[in-house]
Enzyme design. Structure first.
Site, short mmCIF file in Angstrom:
data_model
loop_
_atom_site.label_atom_id
_atom_site.label_comp_id
_atom_site.label_asym_id
_atom_site.label_seq_id
_atom_site.Cartn_x
_atom_site.Cartn_y
_atom_site.Cartn_z
N ASN A 216 -9.85 2.02 6.77
CA ASN A 216 -8.38 1.52 7.45
C ASN A 216 -8.16 2.87 8.87
OD1 ASN A 216 -5.17 2.00 7.46
ND2 ASN A 216 -5.81 4.56 8.34
N GLU A 217 -7.67 1.74 9.85
CA GLU A 217 -7.84 2.01 11.24
C GLU A 217 -9.22 2.40 11.75
OE1 GLU A 217 -4.19 4.22 12.19
OE2 GLU A 217 -3.02 2.58 11.65
N GLU B 221 0.85 6.64 0.60
CA GLU B 221 0.27 7.34 1.11
C GLU B 221 -0.09 8.67 0.44
OE1 GLU B 221 -0.89 6.73 4.94
OE2 GLU B 221 -3.26 8.11 4.90
N GLN C 206 6.53 3.49 4.23
CA GLN C 206 5.79 3.94 3.40
C GLN C 206 6.46 3.88 2.08
OE1 GLN C 206 2.48 7.15 3.24
NE2 GLN C 206 2.02 6.32 5.16
N TYR D 194 4.18 -0.15 14.37
CA TYR D 194 5.32 0.31 13.91
C TYR D 194 5.91 0.53 15.10
CZ TYR D 194 3.01 2.91 10.17
OH TYR D 194 2.10 2.99 9.21
N GLU E 70 -0.03 -2.05 7.27
CA GLU E 70 1.05 -0.52 7.68
C GLU E 70 1.80 -1.61 8.75
OE1 GLU E 70 -0.46 2.71 8.91
OE2 GLU E 70 -2.13 2.55 7.20
O1 AHR Z 1 1.15 5.78 7.95
C1 AHR Z 1 1.06 6.79 8.54
C2 AHR Z 1 0.21 6.49 9.24
O2 AHR Z 1 0.06 5.47 9.78
C3 AHR Z 1 -1.18 5.80 8.79
O3 AHR Z 1 -1.86 7.21 8.18
C4 AHR Z 1 -2.12 4.99 9.85
O4 AHR Z 1 -3.00 4.82 9.04
C5 AHR Z 1 -1.02 5.20 11.10
O5 AHR Z 1 -2.00 5.64 11.76
#
Ligand code: AHR
Length: 504
Positions: free
Chosen positions: A178-179, A26, A355, A258, A308
């Site tokens: 995205n999201e 990103e 990332q 995450y 992600e």
């Molecule tokens: O990877 C960092 C951020 O995490 C990304 O921009 C977003 O899609 C997610 O919340």
């Protein structure tokens, strides 16, 4: 006790999409600016502004696919800002992330579509472009597809040629936002489904201009099954055009995950295991998303993507460009996730670790003069032979460790494993998450001709991390394996990862 991995050659799961070993880059902190693109900074060798040290590390890893330009950044990115003569490209606000090392909430657009696609060609990765739904338009997204993929005589195809690229780029993977339940527009699932229909309608229709069904369209989902269900319901109701019905517009549904437990480096034993338990959520997210999809469409027609995933330690905050120390513990968690994704090869069509460079659970770290691989990089290196192979079920007999996770007690297994088969033979990956060495027996159903093993992290503590000076110490080395008929015996050091290749 000796752990046992039984490889069930009679029970194939499906082909492991190589894209499961994908990555994500990103415009955020030093991922692109500094990590990949340095322009005319002559402290490091470059190829037209791109650092060759980073490129070479990524090429070696054979990344199958790279997602770009975001993340949250994607939903305020206007692709035309990033093409054409660099000196004429506009500087824009950067709403979500500072760019580069300084606290610079502006995007120079020095790195744009052509630069990204050149990087993909150099490292052999397929591009996966994330489109702007939040502040963009369907027209802007289909113009981008036209710029990238059209061979004709239209304005955007001509623009690409003027920018030096005669042939179409043939970009296959297109993310529609995205999201979008969060930074990408704060939609509720019904509103996003209508937006998705609108955007995807133009991309799917554009395939007629291209003359074939060649785009993979990815919708943004959520970890909450109810969100996904409401999205699927609304999309299904929207099939007013018989030729392009609602689900015809959808090829993949994506989720993100995450996880964390304690500090990146300063964690106790309980937190060591809790992180590994939390990493198991990625596989469960896939199961939950796949179950919802199956309520609406025939099996196999819409894939699950985790575009992600990874460890997000508390030290990674916007102020430091989401940088964190990448340890052996993080690498063990990646090994577990990859085993879980292999085991779900029948439904997972892609996954992208967040990332690639300098940000979150990156593969490569850089400073002004050097680039070096993280422990997580070494796991992806060890797991490479799984890409495109046929996943086989494994029965793993091992001990467990109980940990407290979000108010519940969960048992995390001390050994994680997965197996696959290709024309060479059977390939088994395993990680010992325990803090002492383990004896492991691998049982196949037929005698292989030979067995060989490579392993990473012998003697390195879970909290250790690589620096420019010692990164080589984390790289995989040959390990011994005793083969007796159809059974192999290996000793797996504490907190380490092993890959065993059986030929024949
Ligand atoms: O990877 C960092 C951020 O995490 C990304 O921009 C977003 O899609 C997610 O919340």
């Amino acid at each position: 006790m000796t752990d046992t991995i039984r490889v069930r050659a009679d029970d194939p799961v499906g082909r492991i999409a190589p894209e499961i070993y994908g990555h994500f880059a990103e415009h955020l902190g030093r991922c692109i600016y500094g990590g990949l693109w340095v322009g005319d900074d002559d402290r490091v060798e470059t190829e037209d502004g791109v650092r060759t040290d980073t490129l070479s590390l990524l090429s070696d890893l054979e990344l199958p696919v790279l997602r770009w330009p975001g993340g949250c950044f994607a939903d305020d990115y206007h692709w035309e800002d990033g093409v054409g003569p660099r000196e004429e490209r506009p500087r824009r606000r950067s709403l979500w992330w500072a760019q580069g090392r300084e606290d610079e909430w502006e995007e120079s657009n020095a790195f744009g579509t052509e630069e990204f696609l050149r990087v993909c060609r150099e490292i052999g990765a397929e591009p996966y472009l994330a489109g702007n739904v939040g502040s963009g338009s369907p027209g802007e997204l289909v113009d981008w597809a036209e710029y990238c993929n059209h061979d004709g005589d239209t304005e955007h195809a001509r623009m690409r040629r003027e920018n030096g690229r005669e042939e179409p780029h043939d970009v296959r993977w297109w993310g529609v936002g995205n999201e979008n339940w969060g930074c990408g527009g704060r939609y509720d699932p019904e509103s996003y489904a209508l937006e998705y229909r609108r955007y995807a309608n133009y991309l799917r229709a554009f395939e007629r201009v291209l003359g074939e069904r060649c785009l993979e369209l990815v919708a943004c989902g959520d970890n909450d099954p109810d969100w996904n269900r409401r999205f699927m319901e609304t999309l299904g109701e929207s099939g007013a055009i018989a030729e392009i019905g609602g689900y015809e517009l959808l090829d993949h549904l994506s989720v993100h995950r995450y996880y964390e437990a304690g500090d990146a480096v300063d964690f106790d034993e309980e937190e060591h295991f809790r992180l590994l338990a939390r990493a198991g959520e990625v596989g469960r997210d896939v199961d939950r998303a796949a179950q919802v999809i199956e309520e609406f469409v025939p099996p196999g027609s819409v894939g699950v993507i985790v575009d992600e995933w990874g460890v997000w330690h508390p030290e990674a905050v916007p102020a430091n460009g989401l940088e964190q120390t990448g340890t052996v513990r993080d690498a063990l968690s990646a090994a577990g996730v990859l085993d879980d994704l292999n085991a779900r090869a029948d439904v997972v069509t892609m996954a992208n670790l967040a990332q690639t460079i300098n940000v979150l659970q990156c593969l490569v770290r850089t400073d002004e003069t050097d680039a070096w691989p993280t422990p997580t990089y070494q796991v992806f290196d060890l797991y490479r032979p799984h890409m495109g192979s046929e996943a086989l079920r494994t029965d793993v007999e091992t001990d467990g460790r109980e940990v407290a996770v979000d108010g519940d007690t969960e048992e995390v297994t001390l050994l994680s494993a997965s197996a696959s088969r290709n024309e060479v033979g059977v390939f088994v990956t395993l990680s010992n998450r325990a803090l002492d060495a383990r004896e492991v027996r691998i049982e196949l159903e037929t005698d292989p001709g030979t067995a060989s093993a490579r392993g990473a992290f012998d003697g390195q503590a879970p909290e250790s991390h690589a620096t420019a000076e010692d990164a080589e110490d984390f790289a995989p080395v040959e390990r011994s394996v005793d083969l007796d008929g159809a059974t192999a015996a290996v000793e797996v050091p504490a907190a380490s990862v092993l890959a065993v290749e059986f030929e024949g």
